[in-house]
Design an enzyme around this catalytic site. Sequence first.
Site, mmCIF file in Angstrom:
data_model
loop_
_atom_site.group_PDB
_atom_site.id
_atom_site.type_symbol
_atom_site.label_atom_id
_atom_site.label_comp_id
_atom_site.label_asym_id
_atom_site.label_seq_id
_atom_site.Cartn_x
_atom_site.Cartn_y
_atom_site.Cartn_z
ATOM 1 N N GLU A 99 0.927 -1.168 -0.059
ATOM 2 C CA GLU A 99 0.069 -0.013 0.140
ATOM 3 C C GLU A 99 0.971 1.146 -0.136
ATOM 4 O OE1 GLU A 99 -0.316 -1.512 4.461
ATOM 5 O OE2 GLU A 99 0.385 -2.181 2.435
ATOM 6 N N VAL A 100 2.071 1.271 0.521
ATOM 7 C CA VAL A 100 3.014 2.399 0.646
ATOM 8 C C VAL A 100 3.234 3.216 -0.782
ATOM 9 C CG1 VAL A 100 3.963 1.569 2.697
ATOM 10 C CG2 VAL A 100 5.086 1.232 0.690
#
Length: 151
Positions: A99-100
């Site tokens: 998700e980063v």
Amino acid sequence: DALNELITDATVRVIVLTGSGKYFCTGMDLGVRNQEELRAEVESGRMARDGLALFDTLMHCEKPIVAAANGSAFGGGWGLLFTCDFRLAVRSASFAFSEVRRGIVPALISSFIVPQLGAFHAGRLMLSGERISAEEALRLGALSRVLEDQA
């Protein structure tokens, strides 16, 4: 809810958490078609509330919980592993805070991961989104054991 039934059922002595299909768990759905729904869940606080409730329930369960990662785990799916007492994964599994790469901080799961993985390794993986193998996850202390894939 199935998890609460398992927790309260006196005949259940251990809970095994596994995935179905190719992955153990890929975390929340970040697909483009879900952006409006995702935004509404985040803004209402429902996502954080529900996510924390699940993680807290698993983490504080009086019965042993075994994570049997039948495949890769990403984002919150990797976080689920850290709420379990035993963490097993097949050799082909990989793990990442993917998700980063979309600008999302894994804040919800960090309180479960950082104390167990350590600030240095957790920070490196949570900031980079780097994908690591099951063997590397074992070396870092994120897994209890790596098992051979079934044919």
